[in-house]
Design a protein around this motif. Sequence first.
Motif, PDB file in Angstrom:
ATOM      1  N   ALA A 224    -100.051  93.559  -1.874  1.00  0.00           N
ATOM      2  CA  ALA A 224    -101.634  93.118  -2.363  1.00  0.00           C
ATOM      3  C   ALA A 224    -101.366  91.635  -2.699  1.00  0.00           C
ATOM      4  CB  ALA A 224    -102.244  94.199  -3.379  1.00  0.00           C
ATOM      5  N   LEU A 225    -100.590  90.956  -3.163  1.00  0.00           N
ATOM      6  CA  LEU A 225    -100.484  89.712  -3.793  1.00  0.00           C
ATOM      7  C   LEU A 225    -100.160  88.746  -2.546  1.00  0.00           C
ATOM      8  CD1 LEU A 225    -100.556  87.780  -6.055  1.00  0.00           C
ATOM      9  CD2 LEU A 225     -98.072  87.848  -6.258  1.00  0.00           C
ATOM     10  N   THR A 226     -99.376  89.245  -1.503  1.00  0.00           N
ATOM     11  CA  THR A 226     -99.041  88.422  -0.396  1.00  0.00           C
ATOM     12  C   THR A 226    -100.355  88.362   0.595  1.00  0.00           C
ATOM     13  OG1 THR A 226     -96.621  89.031  -0.462  1.00  0.00           O
ATOM     14  CG2 THR A 226     -97.523  88.134   1.566  1.00  0.00           C
ATOM     15  N   LEU A 227    -101.022  89.455   0.926  1.00  0.00           N
ATOM     16  CA  LEU A 227    -102.019  89.498   1.510  1.00  0.00           C
ATOM     17  C   LEU A 227    -103.245  88.692   1.045  1.00  0.00           C
ATOM     18  CD1 LEU A 227    -101.981  93.382   3.013  1.00  0.00           C
ATOM     19  CD2 LEU A 227    -101.418  91.123   4.289  1.00  0.00           C
ATOM     20  N   ASN A 228    -103.287  88.681  -0.072  1.00  0.00           N
ATOM     21  CA  ASN A 228    -104.384  87.978  -0.876  1.00  0.00           C
ATOM     22  C   ASN A 228    -104.177  86.611  -0.647  1.00  0.00           C
ATOM     23  OD1 ASN A 228    -106.850  89.689  -2.248  1.00  0.00           O
ATOM     24  ND2 ASN A 228    -105.245  90.800  -1.977  1.00  0.00           N
ATOM     25  N   LEU A 229    -103.118  86.192  -0.987  1.00  0.00           N
ATOM     26  CA  LEU A 229    -102.777  84.589  -0.703  1.00  0.00           C
ATOM     27  C   LEU A 229    -102.818  84.273   0.484  1.00  0.00           C
ATOM     28  CD1 LEU A 229     -99.549  84.315  -3.143  1.00  0.00           C
ATOM     29  CD2 LEU A 229    -101.854  83.184  -3.390  1.00  0.00           C
ATOM     30  N   ARG A 230    -102.611  85.074   1.605  1.00  0.00           N
ATOM     31  CA  ARG A 230    -102.753  84.462   2.906  1.00  0.00           C
ATOM     32  C   ARG A 230    -104.203  84.517   3.451  1.00  0.00           C
ATOM     33  NH1 ARG A 230     -99.805  88.236   7.333  1.00  0.00           N
ATOM     34  NH2 ARG A 230    -101.619  89.467   7.052  1.00  0.00           N
ATOM     35  N   MET A 231    -104.981  85.525   2.726  1.00  0.00           N
ATOM     36  CA  MET A 231    -106.324  85.571   2.821  1.00  0.00           C
ATOM     37  C   MET A 231    -106.865  84.074   2.509  1.00  0.00           C
ATOM     38  SD  MET A 231    -109.173  88.068   1.455  1.00  0.00           S
ATOM     39  CE  MET A 231    -109.073  87.580  -0.065  1.00  0.00           C
ATOM     40  N   ILE A 232    -106.606  83.775   1.406  1.00  0.00           N
ATOM     41  CA  ILE A 232    -107.039  82.660   0.706  1.00  0.00           C
ATOM     42  C   ILE A 232    -106.886  81.425   1.392  1.00  0.00           C
ATOM     43  CG2 ILE A 232    -106.872  80.948  -1.475  1.00  0.00           C
ATOM     44  CD1 ILE A 232    -106.907  83.787  -3.110  1.00  0.00           C
ATOM     45  N   ARG A 233    -105.577  81.338   1.973  1.00  0.00           N
ATOM     46  CA  ARG A 233    -104.988  80.092   2.659  1.00  0.00           C
ATOM     47  C   ARG A 233    -105.975  80.020   3.776  1.00  0.00           C
ATOM     48  NH1 ARG A 233     -98.654  79.728   3.212  1.00  0.00           N
ATOM     49  NH2 ARG A 233     -99.258  77.978   4.377  1.00  0.00           N
ATOM     50  N   ARG A 234    -106.212  81.235   4.584  1.00  0.00           N
ATOM     51  CA  ARG A 234    -106.930  81.132   5.961  1.00  0.00           C
ATOM     52  C   ARG A 234    -108.248  80.910   5.453  1.00  0.00           C
ATOM     53  NH1 ARG A 234    -107.670  79.414  10.476  1.00  0.00           N
ATOM     54  NH2 ARG A 234    -108.882  80.733  11.728  1.00  0.00           N
ATOM     55  N   ILE A 235    -109.008  81.167   4.478  1.00  0.00           N
ATOM     56  CA  ILE A 235    -110.597  80.939   4.095  1.00  0.00           C
ATOM     57  C   ILE A 235    -110.431  79.558   3.970  1.00  0.00           C
ATOM     58  CG2 ILE A 235    -112.226  81.243   2.577  1.00  0.00           C
ATOM     59  CD1 ILE A 235    -111.644  84.143   2.499  1.00  0.00           C
TER      60      ILE A 235
END
Length: 349
Positions: A224-235
């Motif tokens: 969950a932490l990894t996917l959320n960090l990747r989402m934040i970077r992409r946004i």
Amino acid sequence: MSETPAPRRAPLLIEDDDPALAAPAPSPEETPPWDAPQGAAMGRATSIAAAKGSGPGPLGIFVGAAGGFLGVYVTVAAFDWVRGLIESNPAVGLAAAVLGIVALAALLALIGREIWALIRLGRIDAARTEAERALREGDRDRAAGAVDRLARLYAPRRDLEWASQRVRERRAEMIDAEGLLTLAEREWLTPLDAEARRVAERTARQVATATALVPIPAADVLAALTLNLRMIRRIAEIYGGRGGALGAWRLFRAVAAHLVATGAVAAGDDLLGPVLGGGLLAKLSRRFGEGLVNGALTARVGVATIEVCRPLPFAALPAPKARNLVARALGDLAGAGRKPEVEDRAPGA
């Protein structure tokens, strides 16, 4: 015709000291509630991100000084080792020196990229702050300054070339701050908002699936932490930021602190129930229910990230709603087949 006699029943014996009769029946208020899934993985991930550091206390000073000392020691030791290796075996020593120089150059490039990412985020924050103040004060000159910042930010982007041209052609027609910022918001941010929503929805589905399939608690927190960090970077990249690790972590900490402060992390079933159907989680396996709650909380993180990374405040365009985003992202996954009843609407629409 004679009737068949009813069978005789044995007498029922009731003892006065029966403990089952002595204990009163529990009232509905005393009945323990059903232990619904609470999204432990996302709650733990946001708590880690929102945790404040110890600050520059004695421990922080010791860690910083010890890290600097260790870095100097390793650098000097590596330099002496390479120099001795060149004296004993010039070919191998030169190869080691070249590898060390390449590694140092890559490290400097990485540090430079992180600094540039923080600078880009700072520019986005400055543009949003200036636009908010221009709307509040009705200052067209300040609004023009915010639009100029965005024009420089989006000038290299081929996907926004047509939008930039439209803003240049029509900005002279806008006589007030609201009209100028409305033009910039509609032309530049309409496609970016749609793409950011798609990224948040896709990440919510990925977090829900990962939580449902990974049985190890520590592993689903890491996922969950990894996917959320990747989402934040992409946004952040969608709105013009750079995908640096430090910038993404700083954004995640700000978003997580906001969610923890407002109590949004503790809300899971309250968001899924009205959207996907009442009592849905009670009909699912607990692990799948945990995945849905974690996906819903990821959608909340996505909405907050859009608000943080967006270079202009929501005025002319609709602000995303976590309820609608969860319905689009997790409705098919849960088998509810429901879409949000009310789509996101612009203010005054």
